[in-house]
Write a protein that holds these residues in place. Structure first.
Motif, PDB file in Angstrom:
ATOM      1  N   ASP A  45     -42.657  -2.975   6.544  1.00 48.07           N
ATOM      2  CA  ASP A  45     -42.120  -1.907   5.621  1.00 48.07           C
ATOM      3  C   ASP A  45     -41.528  -0.693   6.421  1.00 48.07           C
ATOM      4  N   GLU A  46     -40.338  -1.252   6.671  1.00 42.74           N
ATOM      5  CA  GLU A  46     -39.251  -0.301   7.392  1.00 42.74           C
ATOM      6  C   GLU A  46     -38.327   0.214   6.677  1.00 42.74           C
ATOM      7  N   LEU A  47     -38.256   1.629   6.555  1.00 42.78           N
ATOM      8  CA  LEU A  47     -37.333   2.256   5.972  1.00 42.78           C
ATOM      9  C   LEU A  47     -35.892   2.118   6.304  1.00 42.78           C
ATOM     10  N   LYS A  48     -35.084   1.964   5.195  1.00 45.23           N
ATOM     11  CA  LYS A  48     -33.794   1.774   5.462  1.00 45.23           C
ATOM     12  C   LYS A  48     -33.210   2.931   5.669  1.00 45.23           C
ATOM     13  N   GLN A  49     -31.928   2.967   6.350  1.00 47.23           N
ATOM     14  CA  GLN A  49     -31.493   4.377   6.679  1.00 47.23           C
ATOM     15  C   GLN A  49     -30.098   4.220   5.614  1.00 47.23           C
ATOM     16  N   LEU A  50     -29.880   5.311   4.939  1.00 44.82           N
ATOM     17  CA  LEU A  50     -28.752   5.330   4.026  1.00 44.82           C
ATOM     18  C   LEU A  50     -27.548   6.040   4.615  1.00 44.82           C
ATOM     19  N   LYS A  51     -26.570   6.070   4.172  1.00 47.23           N
ATOM     20  CA  LYS A  51     -25.145   6.630   4.676  1.00 47.23           C
ATOM     21  C   LYS A  51     -25.337   8.118   4.901  1.00 47.23           C
ATOM     22  N   ASP A  52     -26.138   8.801   4.129  1.00 49.79           N
ATOM     23  CA  ASP A  52     -26.369  10.137   4.464  1.00 49.79           C
ATOM     24  C   ASP A  52     -27.200  10.498   5.407  1.00 49.79           C
ATOM     25  N   GLY A  53     -27.857   9.587   6.143  1.00 45.32           N
ATOM     26  CA  GLY A  53     -29.011   9.622   7.270  1.00 45.32           C
ATOM     27  C   GLY A  53     -30.284   9.714   6.883  1.00 45.32           C
ATOM     28  N   SER A  54     -30.571   9.627   5.776  1.00 44.54           N
ATOM     29  CA  SER A  54     -31.958   9.643   5.220  1.00 44.54           C
ATOM     30  C   SER A  54     -32.293   8.258   5.104  1.00 44.54           C
ATOM     31  N   PHE A  55     -33.663   8.137   4.961  1.00 42.19           N
ATOM     32  CA  PHE A  55     -34.499   6.911   4.819  1.00 42.19           C
ATOM     33  C   PHE A  55     -35.119   6.524   3.786  1.00 42.19           C
ATOM     34  N   SER A  56     -35.282   5.499   3.177  1.00 43.27           N
ATOM     35  CA  SER A  56     -35.776   4.998   1.925  1.00 43.27           C
ATOM     36  C   SER A  56     -36.480   3.417   2.152  1.00 43.27           C
ATOM     37  N   HIS A  57     -37.465   3.485   1.189  1.00 39.13           N
ATOM     38  CA  HIS A  57     -38.265   2.245   1.094  1.00 39.13           C
ATOM     39  C   HIS A  57     -39.220   2.118  -0.322  1.00 39.13           C
ATOM     40  N   THR A  58     -39.066   1.186  -0.858  1.00 39.35           N
ATOM     41  CA  THR A  58     -40.007   0.694  -2.102  1.00 39.35           C
ATOM     42  C   THR A  58     -41.017  -0.161  -1.646  1.00 39.35           C
ATOM     43  N   VAL A  59     -42.251   0.056  -2.251  1.00 40.40           N
ATOM     44  CA  VAL A  59     -43.243  -0.901  -2.007  1.00 40.40           C
ATOM     45  C   VAL A  59     -44.092  -1.051  -3.606  1.00 40.40           C
ATOM     46  N   GLU A  60     -44.500  -2.460  -3.836  1.00 39.90           N
ATOM     47  CA  GLU A  60     -45.093  -2.458  -5.202  1.00 39.90           C
ATOM     48  C   GLU A  60     -46.733  -2.607  -4.809  1.00 39.90           C
ATOM     49  N   LEU A  61     -47.500  -1.692  -5.448  1.00 37.48           N
ATOM     50  CA  LEU A  61     -48.895  -1.576  -4.955  1.00 37.48           C
ATOM     51  C   LEU A  61     -49.335  -1.794  -6.357  1.00 37.48           C
ATOM     52  N   GLU A  62     -50.747  -2.429  -6.127  1.00 42.34           N
ATOM     53  CA  GLU A  62     -51.813  -2.625  -7.278  1.00 42.34           C
ATOM     54  C   GLU A  62     -52.209  -1.309  -7.665  1.00 42.34           C
ATOM     55  N   THR A  63     -52.334  -1.119  -9.394  1.00 39.67           N
ATOM     56  CA  THR A  63     -52.894   0.161  -9.677  1.00 39.67           C
ATOM     57  C   THR A  63     -54.271   0.107  -9.756  1.00 39.67           C
ATOM     58  N   GLY A  64     -54.845   1.395 -10.153  1.00 41.77           N
ATOM     59  CA  GLY A  64     -56.275   1.415 -10.066  1.00 41.77           C
ATOM     60  C   GLY A  64     -56.840   1.570  -8.765  1.00 41.77           C
ATOM     61  N   ARG A  65     -56.116   1.839  -7.619  1.00 40.24           N
ATOM     62  CA  ARG A  65     -56.768   1.806  -6.536  1.00 40.24           C
ATOM     63  C   ARG A  65     -56.013   3.100  -5.586  1.00 40.24           C
ATOM     64  N   GLU A  66     -56.545   3.525  -4.234  1.00 39.05           N
ATOM     65  CA  GLU A  66     -55.934   4.539  -3.507  1.00 39.05           C
ATOM     66  C   GLU A  66     -55.703   3.880  -2.206  1.00 39.05           C
ATOM     67  N   TYR A  67     -54.723   4.354  -1.849  1.00 40.30           N
ATOM     68  CA  TYR A  67     -54.197   3.623  -0.570  1.00 40.30           C
ATOM     69  C   TYR A  67     -53.791   4.884   0.368  1.00 40.30           C
ATOM     70  N   GLN A  68     -54.384   4.647   1.916  1.00 39.67           N
ATOM     71  CA  GLN A  68     -54.027   5.627   2.843  1.00 39.67           C
ATOM     72  C   GLN A  68     -52.762   5.095   3.502  1.00 39.67           C
ATOM     73  N   PHE A  69     -51.934   6.251   4.019  1.00 40.89           N
ATOM     74  CA  PHE A  69     -50.654   5.885   4.552  1.00 40.89           C
ATOM     75  C   PHE A  69     -50.364   6.947   5.584  1.00 40.89           C
ATOM     76  N   ARG A  70     -49.311   6.631   6.361  1.00 40.42           N
ATOM     77  CA  ARG A  70     -48.616   7.562   7.359  1.00 40.42           C
ATOM     78  C   ARG A  70     -47.328   6.976   7.691  1.00 40.42           C
ATOM     79  N   TYR A  71     -46.370   7.814   8.068  1.00 34.69           N
ATOM     80  CA  TYR A  71     -45.164   7.282   8.903  1.00 34.69           C
ATOM     81  C   TYR A  71     -45.210   7.037  10.303  1.00 34.69           C
ATOM     82  N   VAL A  72     -44.756   6.136  10.680  1.00 36.31           N
ATOM     83  CA  VAL A  72     -44.437   6.258  12.329  1.00 36.31           C
ATOM     84  C   VAL A  72     -42.824   6.089  12.401  1.00 36.31           C
ATOM     85  N   ALA A  73     -42.398   7.053  13.589  1.00 41.40           N
ATOM     86  CA  ALA A  73     -40.813   6.740  13.940  1.00 41.40           C
ATOM     87  C   ALA A  73     -40.744   6.505  15.082  1.00 41.40           C
TER      88      ALA A  73
END
Length: 102
Positions: free
Chosen positions: A45-73
């Motif tokens: 799940d690497e974020l894609k670097q966009l032309k403006d220097g920002s990073f973006s990524h989309t994931v599909e997750l099952e609803t009705g749940r909670e997910y813990q997460f963090r970023y790592v650079a």
């Protein structure tokens, strides 16, 4: 930082989009979103670097749940998203994980 949730009507899935501005990633060349949805795999799940220097990524997750997460650079700098639904202890010192409630 921003997190956008798009709940699908056709199936019990939510498309979660993560976006980080270049200033928020500490001049990293690579950023991944890791969490219990990908077994905390720092190489998935690497974020894609966009032309403006920002990073973006989309994931599909099952609803009705909670997910813990963090970023790592660049494989070593861990940080949270201020827009998480809430935060919980990670179990590692005083570090905290963001939580997505779907």
């Amino acid at each position: 930082m921003s997190i956008k949730k798009q709940f699908l009507k056709s199936k019990p899935v939510c498309k979660v989009s993560f976006k980080l501005q270049k200033e928020q990633v500490m001049h990293a060349s690579r950023v991944n979103v890791v969490g219990d949805f990908n077994n905390w795999n720092e190489n998935s799940d690497e974020l894609k670097q966009l032309k403006d220097g920002s990073f973006s990524h989309t994931v599909e997750l099952e609803t009705g749940r909670e997910y813990q997460f963090r970023y790592v650079a660049d494989g070593s700098n861990w940080f949270n998203d201020d827009e998480a639904d809430r935060f919980v202890s990670s179990g590692h010192g005083d570090a905290r994980n963001g939580v997505l409630s779907l």
